[in-house]
Scaffold this motif. Structure first.
Motif, PDB file in Angstrom:
ATOM      1  N   ASP A 103     -35.080 -15.860 -13.552  1.00 32.03           N
ATOM      2  CA  ASP A 103     -35.175 -15.372 -12.175  1.00 32.03           C
ATOM      3  C   ASP A 103     -35.038 -13.859 -12.080  1.00 32.03           C
ATOM      4  O   ASP A 103     -35.340 -13.268 -11.044  1.00 32.03           O
ATOM      5  N   ILE A 104     -34.589 -13.216 -13.164  1.00 31.42           N
ATOM      6  CA  ILE A 104     -34.489 -11.761 -13.225  1.00 31.42           C
ATOM      7  C   ILE A 104     -35.229 -11.278 -14.453  1.00 31.42           C
ATOM      8  O   ILE A 104     -35.076 -11.842 -15.548  1.00 31.42           O
ATOM      9  N   GLU A 254     -28.900  -7.879  -8.244  1.00 26.34           N
ATOM     10  CA  GLU A 254     -30.303  -8.234  -8.041  1.00 26.34           C
ATOM     11  C   GLU A 254     -30.432  -9.678  -7.542  1.00 26.34           C
ATOM     12  O   GLU A 254     -31.233  -9.962  -6.660  1.00 26.34           O
ATOM     13  N   ARG A 255     -29.618 -10.572  -8.093  1.00 25.61           N
ATOM     14  CA  ARG A 255     -29.676 -11.972  -7.656  1.00 25.61           C
ATOM     15  C   ARG A 255     -29.199 -12.102  -6.213  1.00 25.61           C
ATOM     16  O   ARG A 255     -29.773 -12.859  -5.424  1.00 25.61           O
TER      17      ARG A 255
END
Length: 258
Positions: A103-104, A254-255
């Motif tokens: 996801d990143i 970021e998440r």
């Protein structure tokens, strides 16, 4: 600036307004274009006296300015990443590791002869291993001389000739290599890893290897990157070495924002 700090300056401005003889407002007095030479001199002296009596105001102003500049740099970097997203995240040739569906995405512009890249290497590996949901992209960015260029040429040639798994093994070996990456050293390295040294070394000067390095350099120029390591975390540009805990915090941020 707090009211208590601004008040003496406002009083000085009002005093200068009275000196003008026509009842100008404090707002007018603060406009240098409306001041006479004597008013500017008097105002300057008032400001100097205030700052000499309250020097902490200078540090407060510097802190505010630095924060504004930092905020502007972050916004500018986010725009650079957005405008160059395809080349950063999907160039079609840079090595991709970690979780391909993570996801990143973390992108590293690196140089094998860079001491801080070597310092970051095990920490980046630990970040990827302990997180499990990060996609890692490595950008070959040789900027520290001939040894850097030769190392990147060898690594890219390995990827072309023998694939991604072989590239990762060579990448790690070059990151730990002591001494110069001459032909004998590189040939022995390839043999140790069970790779075709002759085929790899024949590929090093190929048009494809040259193209990949040139395109990464052009991308770095677009992103205003002039040092290694430089990282992209999502939409953030991180210029320089960041320890593991800092990288973990950036990933968490970021998440949270994603």
């Amino acid at each position: 600036m707090p009211y208590s700090n601004a008040r003496p300056l406002a009083a000085a401005a009002l005093s200068l307004a009275l000196l003008s003889g026509h009842g100008a407002s404090a707002q007018d007095v603060f406009d240098p274009a409306t001041m006479s030479d004597s008013q500017r001199e008097a105002f300057g002296e008032a400001v100097r006296d205030y700052l000499m009596s309250n020097p902490q105001v200078i540090m407060e102003a510097v802190s505010v300015l630095e924060q504004r500049e930092a905020d502007m740099q972050v916004q500018a970097d986010e725009a650079l990443v957005s405008n160059n997203a395809e080349a950063i995240f999907d160039d079609g040739y840079s090595w991709v590791g970690g979780n391909p569906d993570g996801d990143i995405t973390v992108v590293e512009f690196m140089d094998y002869r860079c001491g801080y890249c070597r310092r970051a290497s095990p920490e980046v590996a630990q970040l990827i291993e302990t997180d499990g949901d990060i996609r890692l992209i490595v950008k070959e960015f040789p900027i520290l001389g001939e040894a850097s260029m030769i190392s990147s040429q060898f690594a890219i040639a390995t990827q072309i000739v023998a694939g991604d798994e072989a590239y990762k093994a060579v990448h790690d070996a070059l990151m730990a290599l002591e001494g110069e990456p001459n032909d004998a050293v590189l040939s022995r390295l390839a043999d140790t890893l069970g790779l075709d040294a002759d085929a790899i070394m024949a590929e090093m000067d190929s048009d494809e290897v040259t193209r990949r390095i040139a395109e990464t350099r052009a991308l770095a120029q677009q992103l205003q990157i002039n040092g290694t390591p430089t990282f992209v975390f999502g939409d953030q540009l991180i210029r320089g070495y960041a320890p593991l805990n800092a990288m973990q915090q950036i990933v968490a941020q970021e998440r949270a924002e994603g």
